[in-house]
Design an enzyme around this catalytic site. Sequence first.
Site, PDB file in Angstrom:
ATOM      1  N   TYR A 100      10.691  -0.901  -9.751  1.00  0.00           N
ATOM      2  CA  TYR A 100       9.998  -0.692  -8.468  1.00  0.00           C
ATOM      3  C   TYR A 100      10.278   0.712  -7.920  1.00  0.00           C
ATOM      4  CZ  TYR A 100       8.554  -1.139  -3.613  1.00  0.00           C
ATOM      5  OH  TYR A 100       7.947  -0.917  -2.392  1.00  0.00           O
TER       6      TYR A 100
ATOM      7  N   SER B 221       6.941   4.448  -0.758  1.00  0.00           N
ATOM      8  CA  SER B 221       8.106   3.787  -0.157  1.00  0.00           C
ATOM      9  C   SER B 221       9.226   4.826  -0.052  1.00  0.00           C
ATOM     10  CB  SER B 221       8.576   2.644  -1.056  1.00  0.00           C
ATOM     11  OG  SER B 221       9.870   2.205  -0.682  1.00  0.00           O
TER      12      SER B 221
HETATM   13  N1  LIG Z   1       7.374  -4.368   3.213  1.00  0.00           N
HETATM   14  C1  LIG Z   1       8.213  -3.411   2.873  1.00  0.00           C
HETATM   15  O1  LIG Z   1       9.404  -3.458   3.211  1.00  0.00           O
HETATM   16  C2  LIG Z   1       7.716  -2.201   2.116  1.00  0.00           C
HETATM   17  C3  LIG Z   1       8.529  -1.060   2.100  1.00  0.00           C
HETATM   18  C4  LIG Z   1       8.082   0.061   1.417  1.00  0.00           C
HETATM   19  C5  LIG Z   1       6.856   0.043   0.770  1.00  0.00           C
HETATM   20  N2  LIG Z   1       6.088  -1.090   0.802  1.00  0.00           N
HETATM   21  C6  LIG Z   1       4.805  -1.057   0.083  1.00  0.00           C
HETATM   22  O2  LIG Z   1       3.762  -1.433   0.957  1.00  0.00           O
HETATM   23  C7  LIG Z   1       2.667  -1.918   0.194  1.00  0.00           C
HETATM   24  C8  LIG Z   1       2.141  -3.182   0.839  1.00  0.00           C
HETATM   25  O3  LIG Z   1       3.124  -4.204   0.764  1.00  0.00           O
HETATM   26  P1  LIG Z   1       3.458  -5.157   1.991  1.00  0.00           P
HETATM   27  O4  LIG Z   1       4.799  -4.815   2.470  1.00  0.00           O
HETATM   28  O5  LIG Z   1       2.339  -5.202   2.954  1.00  0.00           O
HETATM   29  O6  LIG Z   1       3.631  -6.553   1.196  1.00  0.00           O
HETATM   30  P2  LIG Z   1       2.711  -7.855   1.142  1.00  0.00           P
HETATM   31  O7  LIG Z   1       2.512  -8.409   2.495  1.00  0.00           O
HETATM   32  O8  LIG Z   1       3.339  -8.708   0.094  1.00  0.00           O
HETATM   33  O9  LIG Z   1       1.306  -7.290   0.622  1.00  0.00           O
HETATM   34  C9  LIG Z   1       1.100  -6.897  -0.705  1.00  0.00           C
HETATM   35  C10 LIG Z   1      -0.391  -6.770  -0.938  1.00  0.00           C
HETATM   36  O10 LIG Z   1      -0.610  -6.359  -2.303  1.00  0.00           O
HETATM   37  C11 LIG Z   1      -1.543  -7.245  -2.880  1.00  0.00           C
HETATM   38  N3  LIG Z   1      -1.320  -7.416  -4.310  1.00  0.00           N
HETATM   39  C12 LIG Z   1      -0.168  -7.756  -4.941  1.00  0.00           C
HETATM   40  N4  LIG Z   1      -0.386  -7.944  -6.249  1.00  0.00           N
HETATM   41  C13 LIG Z   1      -1.714  -7.713  -6.446  1.00  0.00           C
HETATM   42  C14 LIG Z   1      -2.561  -7.775  -7.585  1.00  0.00           C
HETATM   43  N5  LIG Z   1      -2.094  -8.149  -8.807  1.00  0.00           N
HETATM   44  N6  LIG Z   1      -3.876  -7.474  -7.440  1.00  0.00           N
HETATM   45  C15 LIG Z   1      -4.360  -7.144  -6.219  1.00  0.00           C
HETATM   46  N7  LIG Z   1      -3.617  -7.079  -5.111  1.00  0.00           N
HETATM   47  C16 LIG Z   1      -2.303  -7.371  -5.221  1.00  0.00           C
HETATM   48  C17 LIG Z   1      -1.349  -8.575  -2.150  1.00  0.00           C
HETATM   49  O11 LIG Z   1      -2.544  -9.346  -2.193  1.00  0.00           O
HETATM   50  P3  LIG Z   1      -2.761 -10.708  -3.009  1.00  0.00           P
HETATM   51  O12 LIG Z   1      -1.452 -11.396  -3.157  1.00  0.00           O
HETATM   52  O13 LIG Z   1      -3.769 -11.444  -2.186  1.00  0.00           O
HETATM   53  O14 LIG Z   1      -3.333 -10.253  -4.308  1.00  0.00           O
HETATM   54  C18 LIG Z   1      -1.103  -8.095  -0.727  1.00  0.00           C
HETATM   55  O15 LIG Z   1      -2.313  -7.885  -0.058  1.00  0.00           O
HETATM   56  C19 LIG Z   1       3.190  -2.128  -1.231  1.00  0.00           C
HETATM   57  O16 LIG Z   1       2.740  -1.060  -2.034  1.00  0.00           O
HETATM   58  C20 LIG Z   1       4.698  -2.053  -1.058  1.00  0.00           C
HETATM   59  O17 LIG Z   1       5.350  -1.586  -2.218  1.00  0.00           O
HETATM   60  C21 LIG Z   1       6.493  -2.196   1.458  1.00  0.00           C
END
Ligand SMILES: NC(=O)c1ccc[n+]([C@@H]2O[C@H](COP(=O)([O-])OP(=O)(O)OC[C@H]3O[C@@H](n4cnc5c(N)ncnc54)[C@H](OP(=O)(O)O)[C@@H]3O)[C@@H](O)[C@H]2O)c1
Length: 256
Positions: free
Chosen positions: A151, A138
């Site tokens: 985080y 991130s």
């Molecule tokens: N969206 C943003 O603004 C943003 C910005 C910077 C970085 N990121 C990073 O991008 C990555 C993906 O996030 P996203 O934005 O796509 O959010 P998201 O839509 O909430 O997806 C998060 C994913 O992580 C999985 N996950 C969470 N807890 C888990 C657990 N205990 N075991 C297995 N899987 C788990 C969730 O699956 P389940 O709930 O089905 O387990 C889901 O598939 C993350 O690392 C996040 O930190 C996001």
Amino acid sequence: MPTTLITGASSGIGWELTKQFAGGGDDVVLVARSEDKLNELANQVRNENGVNATVLPADLAKPDAVDELCRQLRERSIEIDTLVNNAGFGALGKFAEIPADRQTDMLMVNVVALTRLTRMLLPAMLKNGRGGVLNVGSIAAYQAGPNMSVYYASKAYVLSFTEGLREEVAGSGLHVTCLEPGATETGFGEDSGMGKLDMFSSATMPAKTVAKAGYEGYVNNADIVIPGWKNRLMVTSTSFLPRFATRKLVARLQGA
Ligand SMILES: NC(=O)c1ccc[n+]([C@@H]2O[C@H](COP(=O)([O-])OP(=O)(O)OC[C@H]3O[C@@H](n4cnc5c(N)ncnc54)[C@H](OP(=O)(O)O)[C@@H]3O)[C@@H](O)[C@H]2O)c1
């Protein structure tokens, strides 16, 4: 065909990264807790891309989840060429007020599972001289994040670890890339509480755009991919400011 394992494939960036890798012809292994969503995505890529898709539900916050995942891969004779460590979550709030278990789970998913899975799968990649690791960090990695301290620190780890690993395997034929998204339209905003912040909601990018940049960066063996010029500008500006200034700025933007 090469096989790519994607954690956190059930939604958001992981869902879109799966479509990118499957679109490029890779077989995929999908990992997250939501089995129904993983099955939906698996069917989609089987039908649209003609690739094999295996669903392995796992809660990566559980201490034995990675070892159990690797046991299932061995049982099915699946060898992983590319590992995409994407699963992760955040929590907005004061360190002393966020439940300790949520913070521990965050470190287990964002840091420990990412590290252990890489450690388990890397030796075979090195032996084969192909594949690699795409870690999802991130832009939070570049400064401290008051009101979201755990985080931000977890993402600083992801960036540092990925850069270190990249140098360790240089010359092996493996690709090692860190995708550093800024605010992205996924479930993350609502789940973490960040979605209500102006700094987040005013600057989101579509998950598909972020995933495409990450996939292309990985294929070209880029070291770090920061999608979007606004995000790149933000990261560049942090390198000119003293650390006390960036953390005070983030504290104000995040209501600390
Ligand atoms: N969206 C943003 O603004 C943003 C910005 C910077 C970085 N990121 C990073 O991008 C990555 C993906 O996030 P996203 O934005 O796509 O959010 P998201 O839509 O909430 O997806 C998060 C994913 O992580 C999985 N996950 C969470 N807890 C888990 C657990 N205990 N075991 C297995 N899987 C788990 C969730 O699956 P389940 O709930 O089905 O387990 C889901 O598939 C993350 O690392 C996040 O930190 C996001």
